[in-house]
Scaffold this motif. Structure first.
Motif, mmCIF file in Angstrom:
data_model
loop_
_atom_site.group_PDB
_atom_site.id
_atom_site.type_symbol
_atom_site.label_atom_id
_atom_site.label_comp_id
_atom_site.label_asym_id
_atom_site.label_seq_id
_atom_site.Cartn_x
_atom_site.Cartn_y
_atom_site.Cartn_z
ATOM 1 N N VAL A 1 -42.646 -90.115 -57.320
ATOM 2 C CA VAL A 1 -42.143 -91.441 -57.667
ATOM 3 C C VAL A 1 -41.582 -91.384 -59.083
ATOM 4 C CG1 VAL A 1 -43.769 -92.700 -56.199
ATOM 5 C CG2 VAL A 1 -44.461 -92.084 -58.516
ATOM 6 N N THR A 2 -40.980 -92.469 -59.518
ATOM 7 C CA THR A 2 -40.595 -92.556 -60.917
ATOM 8 C C THR A 2 -41.776 -93.162 -61.679
ATOM 9 O OG1 THR A 2 -38.826 -93.183 -62.444
ATOM 10 C CG2 THR A 2 -39.413 -94.811 -60.750
ATOM 11 N N ASN B 1 -32.119 -92.794 -65.912
ATOM 12 C CA ASN B 1 -32.328 -92.015 -64.670
ATOM 13 C C ASN B 1 -31.565 -92.647 -63.510
ATOM 14 O OD1 ASN B 1 -34.087 -94.198 -64.891
ATOM 15 N ND2 ASN B 1 -35.786 -93.217 -63.841
ATOM 16 N N ALA B 2 -31.219 -93.918 -63.644
ATOM 17 C CA ALA B 2 -30.446 -94.588 -62.598
ATOM 18 C C ALA B 2 -28.976 -94.200 -62.733
ATOM 19 C CB ALA B 2 -30.587 -96.100 -62.748
ATOM 20 N N ARG C 1 -26.952 -83.722 -57.624
ATOM 21 C CA ARG C 1 -27.734 -83.040 -56.584
ATOM 22 C C ARG C 1 -27.391 -83.598 -55.204
ATOM 23 N NH1 ARG C 1 -33.867 -83.866 -58.519
ATOM 24 N NH2 ARG C 1 -33.044 -85.877 -59.178
ATOM 25 N N GLN D 1 -33.661 -97.544 -59.310
ATOM 26 C CA GLN D 1 -34.328 -96.713 -58.301
ATOM 27 C C GLN D 1 -34.636 -97.552 -57.045
ATOM 28 O OE1 GLN D 1 -35.814 -96.463 -61.722
ATOM 29 N NE2 GLN D 1 -34.098 -95.095 -61.963
ATOM 30 N N GLY E 1 -39.106 -83.142 -59.142
ATOM 31 C CA GLY E 1 -37.648 -83.235 -58.999
ATOM 32 C C GLY E 1 -37.115 -84.383 -59.832
ATOM 33 N N VAL F 1 -33.611 -88.215 -53.166
ATOM 34 C CA VAL F 1 -33.398 -87.047 -54.028
ATOM 35 C C VAL F 1 -34.738 -86.664 -54.614
ATOM 36 C CG1 VAL F 1 -30.959 -87.082 -54.676
ATOM 37 C CG2 VAL F 1 -32.532 -88.599 -55.841
ATOM 38 N N THR G 1 -35.172 -86.530 -62.893
ATOM 39 C CA THR G 1 -33.791 -86.450 -63.382
ATOM 40 C C THR G 1 -33.734 -85.766 -64.754
ATOM 41 O OG1 THR G 1 -34.049 -88.609 -64.399
ATOM 42 C CG2 THR G 1 -33.122 -88.572 -62.183
ATOM 43 N N ASP H 1 -30.523 -95.289 -54.752
ATOM 44 C CA ASP H 1 -29.152 -94.978 -54.319
ATOM 45 C C ASP H 1 -28.715 -95.778 -53.099
ATOM 46 O OD1 ASP H 1 -29.118 -92.955 -56.325
ATOM 47 O OD2 ASP H 1 -30.257 -91.690 -54.967
HETATM 48 P P1 IMP Z 1 -37.589 -89.631 -62.942
HETATM 49 O O1 IMP Z 1 -37.339 -91.086 -62.727
HETATM 50 O O2 IMP Z 1 -36.443 -88.920 -63.617
HETATM 51 O O3 IMP Z 1 -38.906 -89.371 -63.597
HETATM 52 O O4 IMP Z 1 -37.694 -88.936 -61.490
HETATM 53 C C1 IMP Z 1 -38.755 -89.224 -60.585
HETATM 54 C C2 IMP Z 1 -38.255 -89.280 -59.148
HETATM 55 O O5 IMP Z 1 -37.432 -90.427 -58.995
HETATM 56 C C3 IMP Z 1 -37.408 -88.082 -58.726
HETATM 57 O O6 IMP Z 1 -37.643 -87.817 -57.353
HETATM 58 C C4 IMP Z 1 -35.990 -88.581 -58.930
HETATM 59 O O7 IMP Z 1 -35.068 -87.890 -58.114
HETATM 60 C C5 IMP Z 1 -36.153 -90.022 -58.498
HETATM 61 N N1 IMP Z 1 -35.152 -90.904 -59.106
HETATM 62 C C6 IMP Z 1 -35.097 -91.343 -60.374
HETATM 63 N N2 IMP Z 1 -34.042 -92.153 -60.558
HETATM 64 C C7 IMP Z 1 -33.433 -92.251 -59.366
HETATM 65 C C8 IMP Z 1 -32.288 -92.986 -58.908
HETATM 66 O O8 IMP Z 1 -31.635 -93.750 -59.633
HETATM 67 N N3 IMP Z 1 -31.984 -92.821 -57.604
HETATM 68 C C9 IMP Z 1 -32.708 -92.040 -56.761
HETATM 69 N N4 IMP Z 1 -33.773 -91.356 -57.144
HETATM 70 C C10 IMP Z 1 -34.139 -91.458 -58.442
#
Ligand code: IMP
Length: 429
Positions: free
Chosen positions: A239-240, A41-42, A304, A225, A129, A274, A131, A16
């Motif tokens: 982490v992602t 997720n982005a 969020r 990310q 946490g 986040v 997405t 972000d």
């Molecule tokens: P995931 O990528 O959905 O598995 O989430 C894993 C972690 O990465 C969580 O803490 C999310 O909030 C964070 N995350 C995923 N995509 C983003 C993004 O585009 N911006 C900020 N945080 C992200």
């Protein structure tokens, strides 16, 4: 050696940072923009001529009709999401024919999303946490060699293959997580309906990218990310599930790393995060609330509220080293206007000792206390500034201090969401 022109743009904190806006800005001169990691997720917001566009999986070069947009092999793709995002853009009058999808990209399926949700629930207080877009389970399947790639959808035996996988996933969902099984026919139909719409845009993207760079076109690689969410070098386990690093641009798009000339890290003038995980400079007070409101720090994807903190040079220098950055670009500088004092974290205290890097154990990271230098803030509205020299002296001092502490150049800064509020300090870009 041949002089190519290619630029990787990645987030240097926890995501972000405004990468979409910066990519869109550089895309004005580029011929191609490539997404090489992550999925929907982005959330990238791009504002052009006052109109706000939101993309999650579509590369941020899409607003520029001259740019070829590529979703490369390292990304994971939710096809219904991609198709609906393209529909929305088309309705806004944007030409989306210039988008190409890698035949080797992995596909996010409904069982990945269901498992993401169930895994998060089962983690209880230790939840990541996420997405809940199924990103982690899709990369799990990739590594497990159980993934579905875009090329599989062309295969005449695909239906049988998918059926077997859905049966297996349903066992996992019902027996391990006590969840509801998913209906295979519904999954298959939705997938194939969307694939029909996009399949004419599926190609071998690695060749496309290599050819563009070798024919001296300007190619941008757009990260998703941030560096501190990288699966290898981020603040694990919060982490992602992909390599968000600039170093991954060549692997995630299937080209020789020598074809990449510069890596640019986008850095927010403060920090946000986040989801869960250590955040030493976090501001749980009125200052943090003020920055959140002025910076509209709410997830563009999930809504969020983002956690907010002072700029953390320890984390930034760690990111510069591990992600492989040559230069940085500062965003959201205007959000700090009005703060009487601005702080920069220069080291942490861990068990009473000064440390200058991120410790590997999350438990230790949670215990790190930040030590700051304090600088005088500025009151002026800087949203109309056009040059570095137009900035109030204290804002200039802030940027100069960041440069001095990081040891790499700042190529520009931005003072608002519009393309026109982006100020370049190095002419070569
Ligand atoms: P995931 O990528 O959905 O598995 O989430 C894993 C972690 O990465 C969580 O803490 C999310 O909030 C964070 N995350 C995923 N995509 C983003 C993004 O585009 N911006 C900020 N945080 C992200």
């Amino acid at each position: 050696m041949e002089q190519y022109k290619s630029l990787v743009i990645v987030g240097s904190q926890w995501g972000d940072e405004g990468k979409g806006k910066i990519t869109d800005y550089f895309a004005q001169k580029a011929s191609m923009v490539v997404r090489f990691s992550g999925g929907d997720n982005a959330g990238h917001i791009i504002v052009s001529e006052g109109v706000k566009h939101k993309v999650t999986i579509v590369p941020s070069g899409i607003l520029n009709p001259k740019v070829v947009n590529v979703i490369a092999n390292g990304a994971v793709v939710n096809l219904p999401r991609l198709v609906s995002e393209l529909e929305i853009l088309k309705k806004a009058g944007i030409d989306t024919k210039n988008l190409f999808l890698s035949n080797r990209a992995h596909v996010v399926l409904p069982y990945h999303i269901a498992i993401d949700e169930l895994q998060e629930e089962s983690r209880g207080v230790n939840k990541i946490g996420t997405t809940k877009r199924g990103i982690g389970p899709t990369y799990q399947d990739k590594v497990d060699r159980l993934g579905i790639r875009v090329c599989d959808l062309f295969d005449k035996n695909f239906k049988t293959k998918l059926k077997e996988i859905v049966e297996f996933k349903n066992k996992l969902i019902t027996k391990v997580y006590d969840g509801k099984p998913l209906d295979f026919e519904t999954i298959y139909k939705e997938l194939m309906d969307n694939f029909e719409i996009i399949k004419g845009q599926v190609v071998e993207t690695s060749t496309l990218i290599e050819t563009a760079i070798k024919s001296k076109q300007y190619v941008l690689f757009e990260g998703a990310q941030g560096a501190l969410l990288d699966i290898d070098h981020g603040t694990y386990p919060f982490v992602t599930s992909s390599n968000t690093s600039a170093n991954n641009a060549s692997l995630g798009s299937g080209i020789n790393h020598n074809l990449i000339t510069t890596s640019l890290g986008v850095v927010k003038a403060y920090c946000t995060r986040v989801g869960t995980g250590g955040f030493p400079t976090e501001l749980n007070n009125k200052i943090g609330e003020g920055i959140r409101e002025r910076g509209h720090e709410y997830g563009s994807n999930t809504g969020r509220p983002r956690r907010v903190g002072w700029l953390d040079i320890v984390a930034l220098k760690y990111a510069i080293r591990t992600t492989g950055l040559d230069k940085i670009f500062i965003t959201l500088l205007d959000v700090l206007s009005g703060e009487p004092v601005v702080k920069i974290c220069t080291n942490y205290l861990l068990n009473g000792e000064k440390i200058f890097t991120i410790p590997p154990l999350n438990g230790d990271y949670q215990k790190c206390e930040p030590e700051f230098i304090e600088m005088q803030g500025w009151k002026e509205d800087i949203t109309k500034v056009k040059n570095f020299s137009d900035l109030p002296t204290n804002a200039q001092n802030y940027l100069n201090k960041i440069k001095e502490l990081c040891g790499i150049n700042i190529v520009g800064f931005s003072v608002g969401p519009d393309r026109l509020q982006t100020i370049l300090m190095e002419s070569e870009f």
